[in-house]
Design an enzyme around this catalytic site. Structure first.
Site, PDB file in Angstrom:
ATOM      1  N   GLY A   1       2.727  -0.852   4.062  1.00 49.75           N
ATOM      2  CA  GLY A   1       2.210  -1.704   3.004  1.00 49.75           C
ATOM      3  C   GLY A   1       2.315  -3.178   3.343  1.00 49.75           C
TER       4      GLY A   1
ATOM      5  CB  SER B   1      -0.963   0.002   1.195  1.00 49.15           C
ATOM      6  OG  SER B   1      -1.999  -0.929   0.988  1.00 49.15           O
TER       7      SER B   1
ATOM      8  N   GLY C   1       2.574 -11.841   2.172  1.00 49.17           N
ATOM      9  CA  GLY C   1       3.810 -12.297   2.778  1.00 49.17           C
ATOM     10  C   GLY C   1       4.947 -11.295   2.718  1.00 49.17           C
TER      11      GLY C   1
END
Length: 461
Positions: free
Chosen positions: A305, A60, A309
């Site tokens: 973000g 993100s 994983g």
């Protein structure tokens, strides 16, 4: 105190070993100097070492790139941030007609649209991925009046990505490359998986379901093209993330002197737009894309973000021109990030991160009925109940298929802390407890109507 490359390399090696992170990158900005270090492996399957030019999934953090593209269109007079999104996207629909007609571009940038925000669906790899995504979210439910509360919305940023396409006249990934990556000279940043192949790159790591105490390579590397503007399009090194952020430290001017964004909009993006209910995980408030916070008395901007994983963090003190980007290849590295940020900011600025409020000695809740009930958003419900000892517990019920397989999360303790209507909640899928805050946006003294947790508001039903 200057931070040398050997110091940073030593620190990063110690931290990944302590926190059991396979590999990580760290880029530290100090003035105009960027120091990049790496440690560990890109994949436990191959054992390839992490390099400073390797590509990770910043997740993100890529929303800042999307926000910048929108601000560039506003700079050109093509977008008014305070006009309804539907002005630019006539086909935009959500379940609530009032929200459909009144949610503004600014609302999407600052996560205050009020509709559910975590829809991750595959609409194909074609150039029509985003218009097809908008068709799929036409029934998004409303959990709050537009503009009233902050609740993190991934879907809102895919809508902004479609706005970039329609107003800018090109697909999102082309806009990202031609308007930001290329002009900024970001040679370790790409937008498609097939472009990643030519670079050293990290894979995600998740708990092995057969042995939850060990890690395995994530069975899926990246998210769908429809999630690109949420941050899924961007694949980059930590150093390149900092080089992008310098655009916002230098008043919208690229390293070669080219102006990409007006100084006025750069400054406006860093002005608080809406306050957060919980200031311990992300920050105090949100700007036009940016997390806004303070470390001690020092003003800080940034973003976090997560992506299948991989977990990344970026924080910068603009006035001091000091900050960092940390990228890791585990799904939750919050504890490592906090330790790193404390060390860096204390060494350089004499300040440390704000801490979670302390647990209270007694966990007995005087009036359980104030909190007991079900709090939900689309696909997720939290059931809060009173335990026999007078404390509170929470259970998660997840019905949304795209959120994947989750371990059982039943009767998890809600730990009372030294803050009204706030509790610490430790999930088995996280490496640190997060604050759960009950609140009522209309009347703080009245019974809570929302539970804020993990950056999302859950409405009491």
């Amino acid at each position: 105190m200057s931070l040398t490359q050997p110091d940073l390399e030593k620190l990063l090696v110690e931290l990944i070993d302590k926190h059991q992170v396979p590999g990580a990158q760290l880029a530290v900005l100090d003035g105009d100097t960027i120091t990049e270090v790496a440690a560990g492996v890109l994949s436990i399957r191959t054992g390839c070492p992490v390099r400073t030019d390797a590509l990770f999934l910043p997740g993100s953090i890529g929303k800042l790139y999307t926000a910048t593209l929108v601000l560039m269109l506003a700079d050109e007079g093509k977008v008014d941030l305070d006009r309804p999104v539907k002005t630019y996207l006539p086909d935009f629909e959500v379940r609530d007609v009032h929200a459909r007609d009144t949610v503004t571009v600014r609302d999407l940038l600052r996560h205050s649209s009020g509709f559910d925000g975590d829809v991750f669906i595959d609409t194909g790899r074609g150039d029509d991925a985003l218009p097809r995504y908008l068709d799929e979210i036409r029934d998004l439910p409303q959990i709050a009046e537009p503009g009233r509360i902050w609740s993190y919305s991934n879907s809102g940023y895919s809508i902004l990505g479609r706005l970039v396409e329609v107003v800018g006249g090109t697909v999102f990934e082309t806009a990202l490359r031609e308007r930001l990556l290329d002009p900024l000279g970001l040679q370790s940043s790409v937008v498609f998986a097939e472009e990643v192949i030519g670079h050293p790159n990290s894979v995600g790591h998740v708990p092995n379901p057969e042995d939850p105490d060990s890690l395995m390579v994530s069975p899926q590397w990246g998210l769908y093209r429809s999630c690109g503007p949420m941050g899924a399009s961007l694949v980059a090194s930590a150093g390149d993330v900092i080089r992008f952020a310098k655009l916002h430290l230098d008043g919208g001017v690229a390293a070669d002197g080219t102006r990409l964004l007006s100084a006025e909009l750069v400054a406006a993006a860093q002005v608080p737009q809406i306050d957060l209910v919980d200031d311990t995980v992300l920050g105090e408030s949100w700007g036009l894309g940016w997390i806004l916070d303070h470390v001690g008395d020092v003003r800080v901007i940034g973003h976090d973000g997560n992506s299948l994983g991989q977990n990344a963090f970026m924080r910068i003190a603009p006035e001091e021109r000091f900050g960092f980007c940390l990228q890791t290849n585990v799904e939750s590295a919050l504890t490592m990030y906090r330790e790193l940020a404390d060390w860096l900011f204390e060494q350089r600025l004499g300040a440390t991160l704000r801490k979670d409020p302390e647990p209270l000695d007694s966990q007995v809740v005087a009036d359980p009925s104030r909190y007991v009930g079900t709090y939900s958003r689309e696909g997720v419900a939290l059931e809060v109940a009173a335990a026999d000892d007078g404390s509170l517990v929470a259970s998660f019920m997840i019905t949304r298929e795209e959120l994947g397989d989750m371990p059982p999360m039943n009767d998890l303790p809600l730990v009372r802390v030294e803050r009204d209507d706030s509790f610490l909640l430790d999930l088995p899928i996280a490496d640190a407890a997060l604050l759960a805050v009950f609140f009522n946006p209309v009347d703080e003294s009245a019974a809570p109507t929302y539970l804020h947790f993990g950056g999302r508001a859950h409405k009491r039903v």
